[in-house]
Scaffold this active site. Structure first.
Site, PDB file in Angstrom:
ATOM      1  N   SER A 414       0.828  -1.210   0.000  1.00  0.00           N
ATOM      2  CA  SER A 414       0.000   0.000   0.000  1.00  0.00           C
ATOM      3  C   SER A 414       0.858   1.253   0.000  1.00  0.00           C
ATOM      4  O   SER A 414       0.324   2.357  -0.079  1.00  0.00           O
ATOM      5  CB  SER A 414      -0.927   0.000   1.213  1.00  0.00           C
ATOM      6  OG  SER A 414      -0.169  -0.062   2.390  1.00  0.00           O
ATOM      7  N   HIS A 435      -3.221  -2.797  -5.815  1.00  0.00           N
ATOM      8  CA  HIS A 435      -3.512  -2.395  -4.446  1.00  0.00           C
ATOM      9  C   HIS A 435      -4.973  -2.638  -4.144  1.00  0.00           C
ATOM     10  O   HIS A 435      -5.830  -1.865  -4.563  1.00  0.00           O
ATOM     11  CB  HIS A 435      -3.144  -0.919  -4.237  1.00  0.00           C
ATOM     12  CG  HIS A 435      -3.350  -0.453  -2.835  1.00  0.00           C
ATOM     13  ND1 HIS A 435      -3.782   0.811  -2.520  1.00  0.00           N
ATOM     14  CD2 HIS A 435      -3.217  -1.099  -1.648  1.00  0.00           C
ATOM     15  CE1 HIS A 435      -3.878   0.921  -1.194  1.00  0.00           C
ATOM     16  NE2 HIS A 435      -3.528  -0.225  -0.643  1.00  0.00           N
ATOM     17  N   GLU A 447      -6.491  -0.179  -7.071  1.00  0.00           N
ATOM     18  CA  GLU A 447      -5.519   0.761  -7.654  1.00  0.00           C
ATOM     19  C   GLU A 447      -4.510  -0.052  -8.433  1.00  0.00           C
ATOM     20  O   GLU A 447      -3.896  -0.980  -7.888  1.00  0.00           O
ATOM     21  CB  GLU A 447      -4.818   1.555  -6.550  1.00  0.00           C
ATOM     22  CG  GLU A 447      -5.644   2.707  -5.998  1.00  0.00           C
ATOM     23  CD  GLU A 447      -4.886   3.502  -4.941  1.00  0.00           C
ATOM     24  OE1 GLU A 447      -4.310   2.864  -4.037  1.00  0.00           O
ATOM     25  OE2 GLU A 447      -4.865   4.738  -5.015  1.00  0.00           O
ATOM     26  N   ASN A 485      -4.470   6.543  -0.430  1.00  0.00           N
ATOM     27  CA  ASN A 485      -3.875   6.680   0.908  1.00  0.00           C
ATOM     28  C   ASN A 485      -3.117   7.992   1.049  1.00  0.00           C
ATOM     29  O   ASN A 485      -3.050   8.570   2.131  1.00  0.00           O
ATOM     30  CB  ASN A 485      -2.948   5.501   1.190  1.00  0.00           C
ATOM     31  CG  ASN A 485      -3.738   4.259   1.591  1.00  0.00           C
ATOM     32  OD1 ASN A 485      -4.944   4.344   1.842  1.00  0.00           O
ATOM     33  ND2 ASN A 485      -3.075   3.124   1.615  1.00  0.00           N
TER      34      ASN A 485
END
Ligand code: T1G
Length: 703
Positions: A414, A435, A447, A485
């Protein structure tokens, strides 16, 4: 529309006027189609040689609905309600023969016909609610007259598609065709209608389905109560009002009510947000690499790691029908991983959504292994091992040695640098980031992180995998946190600043919920586990800008082991494993203590200021992510935040929301907030440029 290819063609065969709609790709009811339909009905009406009319769609759909691209633009005559009324008013029997999608305005056209026949491929529905709208061409009045209030409300409030057999049972159609030749089946049904006398059966005159007024009212009241429970969307309550009007009043009166409420929905920001989401979710599929390269075949996949993420990814792969090998370091860990997979399917059995046989068939496609040689034939391998670069390097070294040439080697990291992972093996062109979001078998977002040396067909393979897994893929560049994130870290920091300045975590969570999030940032932290963010902060400590403001509250809680639900307390208390937390006075005392340490005199925040700061931080970081090419366009940020982080889909995403608010206001807010923290509130150059040029984020989506 070119003239030698009109979107509506009329020919007369054996006294039957055949009206063919030909407007690829889905026969949407753009203005040219509406004009063509209206002219065809007028011509059929006027032609004495015509005894009946048949309407069919060419290509893969009957009609997919109004042309969604027209909403928000000045309306062009004829309006669809008028076209539907003209079809219904025809004095010769009109039959609609449906194959594929007959959705929204498409079904409304079919319901304004006097008879409906459908092939097995038919998908009938009124999904306008998913666009923030309601059926605005008579659907809220004709559907209840055909199928009753309950079934009509179910269709309109869910937006679900109904197959031909169910539609027949409901009374929505009159006949299910025995073959897929929709035109021949339609012609046969027209001849059947004529042989029975060719009656013109206007839907507006059907009263049987609404005859039991008490039963209808009970259904309407139940729907209203159900809608009231679900927060957020604007149009569902209006749909219920329309069906109430269908029960209470005349057809014309009901049409009038429907038009008025449709206009209200059309004007709602939710229509703009949901339609933006509709198209954005299709645009993200069109990454550049998918236009120049074909995906590699994916039949057998390997998942390394049977932890929460690895097991979730394995379930997602199994649900897509793939052959899955789960690799763990030893038999004990492997058994735990397979048990985690089994638990998901046992849960479905408990909810009667899967049979034991179904589970057995799925589990038969799962193989466990502790030796990398088991992955030698895998087409794609994704690792979900411990987030540590040394561990990742060891895994990829083994994959490099064992996997067949052309195998796609994916990491679920991540935040670690995927370029560094790729460059450490002999086939960096085969390395990509996939991801997933926990729980990986539930969360839609994937992702697809594109390192520098990856080949285009590997990126295309990532998008193909997303299609197989029914995920929403977004192409992301390599940076710490990729798209989602990275933006989350920024707006969470903004929240921490507000908490330290005087707002309680509970006020901030309440603000986020009021905006439309299912949970606020501190509830999310308690759900995911505060230790995850703590590890990230510790990882970043060495490189953190010493001039940057740092709030210690979260660390203070983590140092006490208050990680959230899994430890019984975090920002909230979870007595006896309660799912819903209660505010904790001790947390508020810690917040006050940390404020004092930081020399801060707390101040109050209005809910509006909390929201504007929270969103300005999100939008500003989103602009930076687009500026740096980490996201291709603002719409990619929108889709990421909607499908991975709970941003309300009816607002379209943070960048669409910023356009609706107005970029000058967003930038003005950022300048104001920068007065007390210029480092954190550095405006994105892209945002500044767009405001200077009088443009919005949408202008970049089109580029
Ligand atoms: N208008 C304009 N474009 C549309 C469209 C529509 N209604 N439906 C699809 N497209 C485009 C889509 O953007 C894509 O474009 C291509 O067609 C293929 O779509 C007055 C107010 C029909 C089940 O909500 O559910 O009627 O990316 O990739 O997976 O009461 O499209 O190729 O450039 O989705 O095979 C109500 C929306 C409208 C149906 C086909 N109707 N569409 O799925 O293909 S409001 C809907 C769908 C209304 C009236 C009200 C699906 C599909 P591009 P796709 P698909």
């Amino acid at each position: 529309m070119d003239n030698d290819h009109p979107p509506v063609q009329l020919t007369v065969q054996n006294h039957i006027a055949l009206v063919v709609i030909d407007n690829p790709p889905v026969n949407a009811l753009g203005v040219a189609v509406r004009r063509g339909l209206q002219q065809a009905i007028e011509q059929a009406q006027a032609d004495a040689n015509v005894h009946a009319v048949l309407i069919v769609g060419k290509g893969k759909a009957f009609i997919a609905g109004a042309d969604i691209r027209e909403f928000g633009l000045p309306p062009q005559a004829p309006a669809l309600p008028d076209v539907c009324n003209a079809i219904e008013a025809c004095t010769k029997p009109v039959v609609a023969a449906i194959h594929g999608p007959a959705l929204g305005g498409g079904l409304e056209v079919a319901m304004s016909a006097h008879y409906r026949v459908a092939t097995a491929s038919a998908k009938l529905g009124l999904p306008e609610v998913q666009l923030g709208l309601l059926p605005g061409a008579g659907g809220t009045q004709r559907a209840p007259r055909l199928v009753g209030a309950q079934a009509a409300l179910d269709m309109m409030l869910s937006g679900r598609h109904v197959g031909a057999q169910e539609a027949l049972r409901m009374g929505l159609i009159d006949h299910v065709a025995t073959s897929d030749d929709v035109q021949a089946e339609g012609m046969a049904y027209v001849r059947h209608v004529l042989s029975e006398g060719g009656a013109v059966r206007r839907t507006r005159d059907q009263t049987e389905a609404l005859a039991d007024q008490v039963k209808q009212q009970v259904a309407i009241d139940a729907a209203r109560a159900d809608v009231a429970k679900k927060r957020g969307l604007f149009s569902p309550a209006k749909i219920v009002d329309c069906v109430q009007a269908a029960l209470d009043g005349s057809f014309e009166g009901g049409l009038h009510t429907e038009r008025a409420l449709f206009e209200q929905c059309l004007a709602s920001p939710q229509r703009a947000g949901l339609i933006h989401s509709f198209f954005a979710e299709r645009e993200v599929l069109k990454a550049p690499e998918t236009k120049v390269a074909k995906p590699r075949s994916i039949k057998e996949v390997g998942v390394i790691g049977g932890g929460t993420m690895g097991a979730g990814i394995a379930v997602a792969m199994l649900d897509a029908g793939l052959q899955v090998t789960m690799l763990e370091r030893d038999e004990t860990a492997l058994a735990q991983g397979i048990t985690r997979v089994e638990k998901v399917y046992d849960g479905l059995i408990a909810k009667k959504r899967l049979t034991a046989e179904g589970k057995a068939a799925i589990m038969a496609r799962l193989t466990g292994a502790t030796d990398y040689s088991a992955l030698a034939q895998a087409d794609l391998v994704v690792e979900a091992v411990f987030e540590d670069m040394a561990v990742k390097h060891a895994v990829f070294k083994q994959l490099d040695a064992v996997c067949k040439p052309g195998a796609v080697l994916a990491t679920n990291t991540s935040y670690l640098d995927i370029n560094e992972i790729a460059n450490a093996i002999f086939r960096p062109q085969d390395v990509i980031g996939l991801h997933f979001f926990s729980p990986a078998n539930i969360m839609k977002l994937l992702e697809i992180v594109v390192p520098a040396k990856v080949s285009a067909d590997v990126v295309a393979t990532g998008f193909e995998l997303a299609r197989l897994l029914k995920k929403v893929p977004v192409r992301a560049g390599v940076c710490d946190g990729f798209i989602g994130n990275r933006i989350l870290a920024t707006y969470r920091t903004a929240a921490d600043h507000m908490m330290e300045d005087g707002a309680s975590p509970y006020e901030i969570d309440q603000m986020a919920r009021a905006f439309g999030y299912p949970m606020g940032p501190y509830e999310v932290s308690d759900l995911a586990g505060g230790d995850i963010g703590w590890a990230t902060r510790k990882r970043r400590a060495a490189t953190r800008d010493p001039k940057a403001r740092y709030v210690h509250i979260a660390d203070n809680l983590c140092e006490r082991g208050w990680f959230g639900q899994k430890t019984g307390r975090g920002y909230y208390l979870y007595p006896n494993g309660a799912r819903n937390g209660t505010p904790d006075p001790e947390v508020l005392a810690i917040v006050a203590e940390e404020r004092a340490k930081a020399g801060i005199t707390p101040r109050s925040f209005t809910a509006e200021e909390l929201q504007r700061r929270y969103l300005a931080a999100m939008i500003n970081e989103g602009a930076k992510v687009v500026e740096e090419g980490i996201a291709l366009r603002p719409l990619d940020v929108d889709v990421t935040l909607v499908h991975g982080y709970g941003f309300p889909r009816w607002l379209g995403g943070p960048m669409k929301y910023a356009d609706m608010v107005g970029l000058p206001q967003v930038l003005g807010d950022i300048h104001t907030f920068a007065l007390d923290d210029p480092l954190f509130w550095q405006p994105a150059a892209l945002l500044v440029r767009l405001v200077e040029e009088g443009r919005d984020f949408e202008s970049l989506n089109k580029a």
